[in-house]
Design a protein around this motif. Sequence first.
Motif, mmCIF file in Angstrom:
data_model
loop_
_atom_site.group_PDB
_atom_site.id
_atom_site.type_symbol
_atom_site.label_atom_id
_atom_site.label_comp_id
_atom_site.label_asym_id
_atom_site.label_seq_id
_atom_site.Cartn_x
_atom_site.Cartn_y
_atom_site.Cartn_z
ATOM 1 N N VAL A 271 51.790 55.594 40.927
ATOM 2 C CA VAL A 271 50.919 55.412 42.079
ATOM 3 C C VAL A 271 51.736 55.599 43.361
ATOM 4 N N PRO A 272 51.168 56.257 44.381
ATOM 5 C CA PRO A 272 51.911 56.374 45.646
ATOM 6 C C PRO A 272 52.109 55.021 46.306
ATOM 7 N N ASP A 273 53.092 54.955 47.199
ATOM 8 C CA ASP A 273 53.352 53.697 47.906
ATOM 9 C C ASP A 273 52.097 53.205 48.622
ATOM 10 N N ARG A 274 51.367 54.138 49.188
ATOM 11 C CA ARG A 274 50.175 53.803 49.970
ATOM 12 C C ARG A 274 49.114 54.879 49.752
ATOM 13 N N GLY A 275 47.853 54.518 49.866
ATOM 14 C CA GLY A 275 46.789 55.504 49.807
ATOM 15 C C GLY A 275 45.854 55.363 48.627
ATOM 16 N N ALA A 276 46.251 54.620 47.597
ATOM 17 C CA ALA A 276 45.368 54.398 46.452
ATOM 18 C C ALA A 276 44.483 53.181 46.699
ATOM 19 N N THR A 277 43.392 53.118 45.969
ATOM 20 C CA THR A 277 42.503 51.953 46.000
ATOM 21 C C THR A 277 42.555 51.263 44.645
ATOM 22 N N LEU A 278 42.822 49.973 44.650
ATOM 23 C CA LEU A 278 42.824 49.190 43.418
ATOM 24 C C LEU A 278 41.405 48.765 43.076
ATOM 25 N N VAL A 279 41.030 48.946 41.812
ATOM 26 C CA VAL A 279 39.753 48.435 41.304
ATOM 27 C C VAL A 279 40.069 47.557 40.104
ATOM 28 N N VAL A 280 39.666 46.298 40.173
ATOM 29 C CA VAL A 280 39.944 45.340 39.102
ATOM 30 C C VAL A 280 38.652 45.068 38.337
ATOM 31 N N GLY A 281 38.614 45.500 37.093
ATOM 32 C CA GLY A 281 37.475 45.204 36.228
ATOM 33 C C GLY A 281 37.721 43.888 35.516
ATOM 34 N N ALA A 282 37.131 42.829 36.030
ATOM 35 C CA ALA A 282 37.375 41.485 35.489
ATOM 36 C C ALA A 282 36.125 40.963 34.798
ATOM 37 N N PRO A 283 36.238 40.456 33.569
ATOM 38 C CA PRO A 283 35.069 39.859 32.914
ATOM 39 C C PRO A 283 34.626 38.611 33.665
ATOM 40 N N LYS A 284 33.333 38.395 33.723
ATOM 41 C CA LYS A 284 32.794 37.277 34.494
ATOM 42 C C LYS A 284 32.722 36.030 33.613
ATOM 43 N N LEU A 285 33.897 35.477 33.324
ATOM 44 C CA LEU A 285 33.983 34.304 32.460
ATOM 45 C C LEU A 285 33.668 33.048 33.263
ATOM 46 N N ARG A 286 32.565 32.415 32.958
ATOM 47 C CA ARG A 286 32.212 31.204 33.695
ATOM 48 C C ARG A 286 33.254 30.115 33.443
ATOM 49 N N GLY A 287 33.833 29.620 34.517
ATOM 50 C CA GLY A 287 34.837 28.573 34.399
ATOM 51 C C GLY A 287 36.208 29.066 33.994
ATOM 52 N N GLY A 288 36.420 30.385 33.936
ATOM 53 C CA GLY A 288 37.698 30.916 33.480
ATOM 54 C C GLY A 288 38.818 30.676 34.474
ATOM 55 N N PHE A 289 39.986 30.292 33.965
ATOM 56 C CA PHE A 289 41.170 30.105 34.801
ATOM 57 C C PHE A 289 41.971 31.408 34.939
ATOM 58 N N GLY A 290 41.553 32.419 34.217
ATOM 59 C CA GLY A 290 42.168 33.725 34.240
ATOM 60 C C GLY A 290 41.410 34.620 33.285
ATOM 61 N N ALA A 291 41.803 35.893 33.209
ATOM 62 C CA ALA A 291 41.119 36.803 32.292
ATOM 63 C C ALA A 291 41.883 38.110 32.195
ATOM 64 N N PRO A 292 41.930 38.701 30.985
ATOM 65 C CA PRO A 292 42.423 40.071 30.890
ATOM 66 C C PRO A 292 41.542 40.989 31.742
ATOM 67 N N VAL A 293 42.157 41.992 32.355
ATOM 68 C CA VAL A 293 41.413 42.898 33.233
ATOM 69 C C VAL A 293 41.740 44.338 32.903
ATOM 70 N N ARG A 294 40.925 45.242 33.417
ATOM 71 C CA ARG A 294 41.245 46.677 33.446
ATOM 72 C C ARG A 294 41.520 47.020 34.890
ATOM 73 N N ALA A 295 42.778 47.262 35.208
ATOM 74 C CA ALA A 295 43.186 47.562 36.585
ATOM 75 C C ALA A 295 43.333 49.064 36.736
ATOM 76 N N LEU A 296 42.642 49.622 37.727
ATOM 77 C CA LEU A 296 42.640 51.065 37.965
ATOM 78 C C LEU A 296 43.062 51.365 39.399
ATOM 79 N N ALA A 297 43.721 52.501 39.569
ATOM 80 C CA ALA A 297 44.059 52.987 40.904
ATOM 81 C C ALA A 297 43.314 54.293 41.142
ATOM 82 N N LEU A 298 42.511 54.344 42.200
ATOM 83 C CA LEU A 298 41.746 55.526 42.554
ATOM 84 C C LEU A 298 42.456 56.279 43.666
ATOM 85 N N LEU A 299 42.623 57.587 43.472
ATOM 86 C CA LEU A 299 43.273 58.419 44.467
ATOM 87 C C LEU A 299 42.295 59.471 45.006
#
Length: 299
Positions: A271-299
């Motif tokens: 990923v370039p130092d600057r210019g990408a957009t992060l998109v975090v696909g996070a499951p909507k776990l009710r009451g979750g203290f964390g969650a595995p995610v799908r992290a994507l960078a859009l250019l």
Amino acid sequence: MCSPETIMAALEGVPDHGSCRHPGDAGPVERAPRPPGRRQAMRAAVAGALGLGGAMALGSGPARAASRRAQRVLDLTHPLSPDFPVFELYVRKPVRRQVMFEDVIGFNTSEWTFNEHTGTHMDVPAHSKRGLPTVDLIRVEDLVAPLCVIRIAARAARDNITELTVKDIKEWERKNGPLPDRAFVASDSGWYKRVGDARAYLQFDALAQVMRFPGVSPEAADFLIDKRSIVGFGTDTSSLDVGTRREPLVHRMLLTTGRYGLENLAALDTVPDRGATLVVGAPKLRGGFGAPVRALALL
């Protein structure tokens, strides 16, 4: 079924001899010209329904051609699997068990058991203090953010407990300009390349009961939180805190301010130092203290 191009061509008033006909039609339907205002409104509505991406998709010529080109998407996520490295003193290894089989019931299904903080995952405010937002309460607009990647890999190759510093951040800004408002800052230590070897990735010191991998310094965390506008920050290691820090100080500094962290990110060096957009696909776990995610960078 009508293709997007066929529908948009029809709305432009251009005769089309493609597939947009009912089986009983003798030929293409002649369309009377529409008043410009109505035609523009129809084009906008259909383009939105077809997901053609706003005003650019409604143009013609080069603008329309550009709208059809796929955006470049980079995956910053490790596959989650039973052999993903975890600190087993606190986290159990993921377990996958297939419970439905296509040759028996007609389809395949597995059951997974894993800790919220396994693989490429999100730490949310409630992870550090009850009463703060859980995974399902993270604002969706914070899950899409300008991605700024700060490189410390050369130093990490020599020093396995190096940290992202205020000096690193200021040097990045000297080269790339100020951190954008509501940015997500990621520390690229190159550590993700070790993930296939749990011993090299975690570097657990049984005698000292600590791990050895890079992290974010408390001073850098304080600077990003207090002096800059960020939605969060992350690392390509298994913790925001350096592995030798016994207390999760950096976690607390970040999470108790309502921001989130990402850990075990992958491929930040693509990923370039600057210019990408992060998109975090996070499951909507009710009451979750964390969650595995799908992290994507859009250019």
